[in-house]
Design a protein around this motif. Structure first.
Motif, mmCIF file in Angstrom:
data_model
loop_
_atom_site.group_PDB
_atom_site.id
_atom_site.type_symbol
_atom_site.label_atom_id
_atom_site.label_comp_id
_atom_site.label_asym_id
_atom_site.label_seq_id
_atom_site.Cartn_x
_atom_site.Cartn_y
_atom_site.Cartn_z
ATOM 1 N N THR A 1 3.049 -6.575 2.285
ATOM 2 C CA THR A 1 3.097 -6.775 3.782
ATOM 3 C C THR A 1 2.773 -5.420 4.727
ATOM 4 O O THR A 1 3.613 -5.023 5.473
ATOM 5 N N ASP B 1 -3.942 -8.615 -6.362
ATOM 6 C CA ASP B 1 -2.767 -8.883 -6.466
ATOM 7 C C ASP B 1 -2.171 -10.207 -6.249
ATOM 8 O O ASP B 1 -2.125 -10.996 -5.243
ATOM 9 N N LEU C 1 0.784 -4.631 6.468
ATOM 10 C CA LEU C 1 0.544 -4.712 8.110
ATOM 11 C C LEU C 1 1.685 -5.133 9.089
ATOM 12 O O LEU C 1 1.565 -5.046 10.201
ATOM 13 N N GLN D 1 6.681 -2.300 -6.311
ATOM 14 C CA GLN D 1 5.818 -2.928 -5.089
ATOM 15 C C GLN D 1 6.950 -3.399 -4.014
ATOM 16 O O GLN D 1 7.564 -4.266 -4.395
ATOM 17 N N ASN E 1 -10.708 -3.937 6.115
ATOM 18 C CA ASN E 1 -9.392 -3.392 5.394
ATOM 19 C C ASN E 1 -10.017 -2.334 4.251
ATOM 20 O O ASN E 1 -9.122 -1.654 3.761
ATOM 21 N N SER F 1 8.886 -4.871 -8.641
ATOM 22 C CA SER F 1 8.487 -5.319 -7.439
ATOM 23 C C SER F 1 9.979 -5.287 -6.574
ATOM 24 O O SER F 1 11.122 -6.056 -7.236
ATOM 25 N N ASN F 2 10.267 -4.900 -5.560
ATOM 26 C CA ASN F 2 11.623 -5.130 -4.501
ATOM 27 C C ASN F 2 12.743 -4.479 -5.377
ATOM 28 O O ASN F 2 13.806 -4.771 -5.467
ATOM 29 N N ARG G 1 -3.873 -8.419 2.878
ATOM 30 C CA ARG G 1 -4.243 -9.787 2.531
ATOM 31 C C ARG G 1 -5.092 -10.295 3.973
ATOM 32 O O ARG G 1 -4.911 -10.074 4.946
ATOM 33 N N SER G 2 -6.375 -10.946 3.649
ATOM 34 C CA SER G 2 -7.071 -11.508 4.579
ATOM 35 C C SER G 2 -7.870 -12.654 4.023
ATOM 36 O O SER G 2 -8.472 -12.205 2.936
ATOM 37 N N THR G 3 -7.903 -13.619 4.600
ATOM 38 C CA THR G 3 -8.925 -14.830 4.078
ATOM 39 C C THR G 3 -10.146 -14.897 4.734
ATOM 40 O O THR G 3 -10.986 -15.571 4.519
ATOM 41 N N ARG G 4 -10.362 -13.939 5.633
ATOM 42 C CA ARG G 4 -11.727 -13.761 6.639
ATOM 43 C C ARG G 4 -12.493 -12.613 5.590
ATOM 44 O O ARG G 4 -11.931 -11.734 5.373
#
Ligand code: NDP
Length: 272
Positions: free
Chosen positions: A187, A44, A189, A160, A239, A138-139, A229-232
């Motif tokens: 969002t 996304d 989480l 979305q 996830n 979206s929205n 989203r995770s950058t790790r």
């Protein structure tokens, strides 16, 4: 649970993807490559995230064939309008470096601009030209959805929207179900605000999963598509690991009961 949803235009959407908001441009190619290597097939993006070039680099550096990857991007508020949207879409295609997008969304309805119907017509045209396979929004709130459908006859494949245990969006989800629109949760989480809630903690203990996994599983069992989203690398893998357990109906209800009608983001009726 099937890991794909069939959209109202017949295309197949991976239920679970990852988002690129706030991912720095110079980290985006790595995140995309790692996400695809971990098993994600839905990405996304959005023009406003400023990392479409990194998204394209990541696509070129993976072994996963392009036709197995579902790439979404979005038209930002200042590009609404028919001609401007068509140009903005071509610019996104060029920045990402792909021949077609799998899905293009109108990022926000921006009702004060009152250009979302002509923007939607531009997306319909892009789809008929083959530049975009599926088109969505979206929205969008109920009046915006009704208006684009009434004026063009074309139903978005998905909407979305902000959705997490403190904003469960029951009415909008019910409307989507009636209209054949997939709900995709952004969002998901909820900035971690429900990680400590007893309902989430109890389900996490019972299933041996993390609070984040419990919440993402709740989205899937509601029938939503979800794009954490995770950058790790570890967060990306965690996830994705949602298909070997299920929440009970009571656990689902207890998490849904955390609803507080509380947004983390802007009000779509006013924003833009
Ligand atoms: P998320 O709900 O996905 O939360 C992201 C945050 O949670 C990050 O701080 C991340 O930190 C952390 N996190 C991720 N996984 C875990 C985990 N397993 N355990 C603990 N913490 C975790 O929020 P976003 O706001 O990024 O939303 C996701 C995507 O939705 C966006 O990237 C974007 O693509 C889309 N979006 C769309 C909008 C729209 O208007 N259409 C608006 C906002 C978002 P870390 O990186 O350290 O793991």
């Amino acid at each position: 649970m099937q890991p794909h949803l069939v959209l109202n235009d017949g295309q197949s959407l991976p239920r679970l993807g990852f988002g690129l908001w706030q991912v720095p441009q110079d980290e985006t190619a790595r995140v995309v490559r790692e996400g695809l290597a971990a098993g994600y097939r839905l990405i996304d993006g959005a023009a406003i995230y400023g990392n479409e070039a990194g998204l394209g680099d990541g696509l070129r550096r993976t072994d996963v064939p392009r036709d197995r990857i579902f790439v979404t991007t979005k038209i930002w508020n200042d590009r609404q309008g028919y001609d401007s949207t068509k140009r903005a879409a071509e610019e996104s295609l060029a920045r990402i470096g792909v021949e077609h997008l799998d899905c293009l969304l109108i990022h926000w309805p921006c009702p004060d601009q009152d250009r979302y119907v002509e923007t939607w017509r531009a997306l319909v045209s892009l789809r008929s030209e083959g530049r975009v396979k599926s088109i969505g929004v979206s929205n969008f709130m109920a009046p915006h959805l009704h208006r684009i459908i009434d004026e063009t006859g074309v139903v978005p494949v998905l909407n979305q929207i902000e959705l997490h245990p403190r904003l469960v969006q029951a009415e909008l989800r019910a409307l989507h179900a009636r209209l054949g629109i997939v709900t995709q949760s952004w969002t998901p989480l909820g900035q971690g605000r429900s990680f400590d809630a007893p309902a989430v903690q109890a389900a996490a203990r019972r299933s041996g999963k993390s609070p984040a996994q419990v919440i993402l599983r709740w989205h899937l069992q509601l029938g939503c598509s979800v794009i954490p989203r995770s950058t790790r690398a570890q967060g990306l893998a965690e996830n994705l690991d949602l298909f070997d357990f299920a929440l009970t109906p009571d656990e689902m209800d207890a998490i849904t009961a955390l609803d507080a009608d509380e947004r983390t983001g802007p009000d779509p009726l006013r924003f833009g």
